[in-house]
Write a protein that holds these residues in place. Sequence first.
Motif, PDB file in Angstrom:
ATOM      1  N   ALA A 166       0.974  -1.175   0.280  1.00 41.72           N
ATOM      2  CA  ALA A 166      -0.092  -0.027  -0.089  1.00 41.72           C
ATOM      3  C   ALA A 166       0.754   1.351   0.009  1.00 41.72           C
ATOM      4  CB  ALA A 166      -1.022   0.006   1.183  1.00 41.72           C
ATOM      5  N   LEU A 167       2.126   1.065   0.280  1.00 42.26           N
ATOM      6  CA  LEU A 167       3.047   2.332   0.180  1.00 42.26           C
ATOM      7  C   LEU A 167       3.475   2.737  -1.274  1.00 42.26           C
ATOM      8  CD1 LEU A 167       5.437   1.601   3.170  1.00 42.26           C
ATOM      9  CD2 LEU A 167       3.312   2.794   3.255  1.00 42.26           C
ATOM     10  N   SER A 214      -1.938 -12.031  -0.531  1.00 44.71           N
ATOM     11  CA  SER A 214      -2.687 -11.103  -1.070  1.00 44.71           C
ATOM     12  C   SER A 214      -2.201  -9.560  -0.861  1.00 44.71           C
ATOM     13  CB  SER A 214      -4.146 -11.456  -0.706  1.00 44.71           C
ATOM     14  OG  SER A 214      -4.885 -10.277  -1.201  1.00 44.71           O
ATOM     15  N   PRO A 215      -2.254  -8.849  -1.753  1.00 39.44           N
ATOM     16  CA  PRO A 215      -1.919  -7.427  -1.513  1.00 39.44           C
ATOM     17  C   PRO A 215      -2.989  -6.480  -0.682  1.00 39.44           C
ATOM     18  CG  PRO A 215      -2.580  -7.320  -3.545  1.00 39.44           C
ATOM     19  CD  PRO A 215      -2.419  -8.801  -3.104  1.00 39.44           C
ATOM     20  N   ILE A 216      -4.057  -7.204  -0.399  1.00 38.96           N
ATOM     21  CA  ILE A 216      -5.421  -6.568  -0.007  1.00 38.96           C
ATOM     22  C   ILE A 216      -5.340  -6.588   1.518  1.00 38.96           C
ATOM     23  CG2 ILE A 216      -8.008  -6.330  -0.210  1.00 38.96           C
ATOM     24  CD1 ILE A 216      -7.705  -7.793  -2.796  1.00 38.96           C
ATOM     25  N   LYS A 217      -5.452  -5.442   2.321  1.00 37.21           N
ATOM     26  CA  LYS A 217      -5.847  -5.377   3.554  1.00 37.21           C
ATOM     27  C   LYS A 217      -6.398  -4.024   3.925  1.00 37.21           C
ATOM     28  CE  LYS A 217      -4.111  -6.346   8.273  1.00 37.21           C
ATOM     29  NZ  LYS A 217      -4.563  -5.166   8.953  1.00 37.21           N
ATOM     30  N   GLY A 218      -7.833  -3.981   4.104  1.00 33.48           N
ATOM     31  CA  GLY A 218      -8.050  -2.619   4.464  1.00 33.48           C
ATOM     32  C   GLY A 218      -7.873  -1.927   5.730  1.00 33.48           C
ATOM     33  N   PRO A 219      -7.600  -0.662   5.602  1.00 33.56           N
ATOM     34  CA  PRO A 219      -7.012   0.211   6.736  1.00 33.56           C
ATOM     35  C   PRO A 219      -8.069   0.190   7.818  1.00 33.56           C
ATOM     36  CG  PRO A 219      -8.118   1.752   5.100  1.00 33.56           C
ATOM     37  CD  PRO A 219      -8.081   0.264   4.617  1.00 33.56           C
ATOM     38  N   ALA A 220      -9.149  -0.127   7.753  1.00 27.14           N
ATOM     39  CA  ALA A 220     -10.456   0.237   8.915  1.00 27.14           C
ATOM     40  C   ALA A 220     -10.664  -1.326   9.735  1.00 27.14           C
ATOM     41  CB  ALA A 220     -11.536   0.641   8.353  1.00 27.14           C
TER      42      ALA A 220
END
Length: 439
Positions: A108-109, A395-401
């Motif tokens: 995510a960076l 997986s590159p998906i990890k939500g911030p909330a």
Amino acid sequence: MVTRTSRRLLAVGASGLALSLALAGCSAGGDESTDGAVELSFLVDNSEALVETAGALADAFMEANDGITIEVETRPQGSDGDNVVKTRLATGDMADIFQYNSGALMQALSPDETLVDLSDEEWVDKLDPNFVSSVSTDNGMYGVPMGQSMAGAVLYNKDVYAELGLEIPTTWDEFIANAEAVKAAGDVAPIVQTYGDTWTSQLFVLGDFNNVTAADPDWAEAYTAGERKYVDEPAFAGFQHLQDAFDAGLFNEDFASATYADGVSMVATGAGAHYPMLTFAAGQLMTTDPDAADVVGAFALPGPDAETNGLTVWMPTNTTYIPRTTEGDKLEAAKKFMAFLMTPEACDIQSEANAPQGPYVIEGCSLPEDVPAMVADLQPYFDEGKTNLALEFLSPIKGPALEQIMVAVGSGITSAADGAAQYDEDVIKQAQQLGLEGW
């Protein structure tokens, strides 16, 4: 033994993001001294164990490298710390070296645009391939581990288990039965939760991924393609388990305000029986409650099937990066520090500064014999092949909330079903920003 130099505390920025540690006698002013020496800033989160480790590594490196000084700065943990890292990268104000997560959060960076590619460094082939994949894109490799691999597990008090005659659970039903037995005995919190540090709320979901993979081996790939959701089983179980534990009154009374350090101490002293947590807690344990090294054990977060019960494993999350804003002599010095982190000497310094949390992922680095029980308890799972990587390394998906959503579920504010739906919605924007198909 590393000889510590004295340090003075400095404020780091108008927002008071915490404190920085500086070598006594070094200039607090510009980036480079007038005699040509290089001064590097090193940003880490403000956990006591990590600050101690970073300081020990900086001291040892400076002792061996005249002309290079390293100032260790700190930032908050959790989502506040994430925002600090992203903001400083976006504004070009990042420290010369910084510590952050590997896996999905690193992705995510926008690493290809913000970080220095290290794939051509001669030490890369000493890294475990699983770690390399966790800090790489198709265009480069960006991180060096500071720490060891670890597991998402349930920390437990062995004395409480012995007193109540409890056995290590291998299914969720057995785990809840043990927690109910602790509750019935009185005085001891059956399951510790610590929402004063919101990031700690995520383990019921993140630590359950071994069970998700066991039920659906293709889940991570299908999730990345937009074909799996948390509102559906098997991934929904983590949300439901958190709600069920709250509904059953199994948490400590101060769960809303207790901190991570409180949680580790609770299970160490017997005030709490279980604490779902990453085994990097070994460092915290040995900092605040070293006498409990043999008292706090660990077991895999149970799922529906004893036959597939196993650990969810993380590559080192305390990973070190160099931002692209580090240039010239500073870049060369920063790369030299990265090479130092790859040595057995640096691994031994880390083992001495704080208790290891699991195996190292650097060839030539080994664990000391006297590791805490929670780390030793992991070995049988590794030996028997009962491990799976955490989702963020697949997986590159990890939500911030997620942490805020889990706090709401674990506090009885939001139902498990609503929380899972909220998280499915939370990850959409990130997946679209990453340009993933199916979103």
